[in-house]
Design an enzyme around this catalytic site. Structure first.
Site: not given
Ligand SMILES: *Cc1c(COP(=O)(O)O)cnc(C)c1O
Length: 373
Positions: A37, A137, A263, A311
């Site tokens: 997955k 769940r 930053y 980023m």
């Protein structure tokens, strides 16, 4: 055309993946159902799935229907268990691949809707039942078992397997045993109701390694197959990390004492420093909260990240390191015998190793290799 671009990639070692599978195989009498997955926790489900299929693994697991269809369309024609919820309306597409797909009965509601939508065709599908033994769940709850059995009998549902999932197999915890006993009780109850179930499975990576008694017909390891540690408490030396994350030195700066970096000016130099700019940032999935905390490797030396991770780039301290633009930077993995693990980064980022690799974004190309280091 192969663009080298910013020279930033995740190297995924298929041989190490297969060796981890072999090792896990040697730890249990059960068959291994590799969990693929979330794009194999960021490693790439198609390539690893193909390699495992070639090595003889005959059943895989994913979370969602979309992921199962991706496996099949990439040519991995084997049984694929779908753990999680999907809209029962999509069962019509499951019907097209009913030889391979194994949807889970995740709730009574799901099963009722499935019967309504497919009518008699429901008999063509092969299901696994998830029973809730303590996660609270998805899964059939104990008090719903009689309804489940009534529906199975009424609609002649073909149930191939039954399973549950551990909450705490990675800790030294009594709850594992409680869940195991509960699972066996539920299993007995269902068998006594005359429902024939061929495949029983319970253990995840930690379950199979630390509570091997819980191995039944299959085990479902994910994290350990990628060479990541399933527990913070016990280190399993045999597991070899499958992924390395690498970048390059893009620029070198000489920064004077008293200047700030990046930053928010969260780092100010107390002396003149030499820094390297590395073209990878949080949009690649490298956690921004590792700013001013984590290290990268350049020329076999640990270089601290200075200031806030941006980023698309970060700045690291190379004051004491001999390096040039274009040199290799290792963010996860090994360089000259020094290593940085996902476990280490996870701990610094306040998360778990699973999240470190599965959050690496598409912008980071995965390069597949066999053998070597
Ligand atoms: C993700 C998952 C696994 C694999 O767990 P690991 O801890 O990665 O080994 C096994 N079973 C289920 C139901 C899962 O959702």
């Amino acid at each position: 055309m192969n663009i080298i671009g910013r020279n930033t990639f995740a190297v995924v070692n298929i041989e190490k993946y297969l060796k981890n599978l072999e090792f896990l195989n040697s730890c249990t009498t059960a068959k291994i159902m590799p969990v693929l997955k979330a794009d194999a926790y960021g490693h790439g489900m198609q390539e690893l799935g193909k390699a495992a299929l070639k090595s003889g693994y005959d059943m895989f697991a994913v979370a969602f229907l979309e992921e199962a269809l991706e496996l099949l369309s990439s040519g991995i024609l084997s049984k694929v268990l779908i753990f999680n919820y999907f809209d029962p309306k999509d069962l019509k597409s499951v019907l097209d691949y009913s030889d391979y797909l194994r949807p889970t009965i995740t709730s009574i509601d799901f099963l009722e809707k499935a019967c309504g939508i497919l009518g008699k065709d429901i008999k063509k599908l092969v299901f696994h039942i998830n029973v809730d033994t303590g996660m609270n769940r998805i899964g059939i709850r104990e008090e719903e078992l009689s309804t489940l059995i009534r529906l199975i009998k009424k609609h002649n549902i073909n149930v191939e397997g039954i399973y549950s999932h551990f909450a705490t197999a990675d800790e030294k915890d009594e709850f594992v045993k409680i869940q195991y006993d509960k699972f066996l009780n539920i299993l007995n109850y269902i068998i006594n109701e005359g429902i024939d179930i061929k495949i029983r499975h319970l253990a995840n990576s930690a379950g199979l390694l630390f509570f091997p008694q819980s191995s039944l017909d299959y085990v479902r390891p994910g994290v350990a197959t990628f060479g990541m540690q399933p527990s913070n408490i016990i280190k399993v030396e045999e597991l070899k990390p499958v992924m390395e994350l690498k970048s390059t030195v893009a620029k070198i700066n000489m920064v004077k004492s008293g200047e700030s970096i990046g930053y928010g000016r969260t780092f100010t130099t107390l002396k003149s420093m030499k820094t390297a700019i590395v073209p990878i940032g949080y949009a690649d999935g490298y956690f921004r909260n590792l700013s001013n905390k984590a290290y990268v490797l350049i020329n076999g030396k640990k270089c601290r990240i200075l200031g806030n991770i941006s980023m698309d780039q970060m700045v690291v301290d190379i004051t004491e390191v001999n390096t040039n633009v274009g040199d290799e930077v290792v963010l996860i993995g090994e360089q000259d015998g020094v290593s940085i693990t996902c476990e280490e980064l996870a701990q610094k980022a306040g998360t778990i190793n699973y999240e470190i690799t599965s959050k690496l974004t598409r912008r980071v190309p995965r390069i597949y290799i066999r053998g070597g280091n």
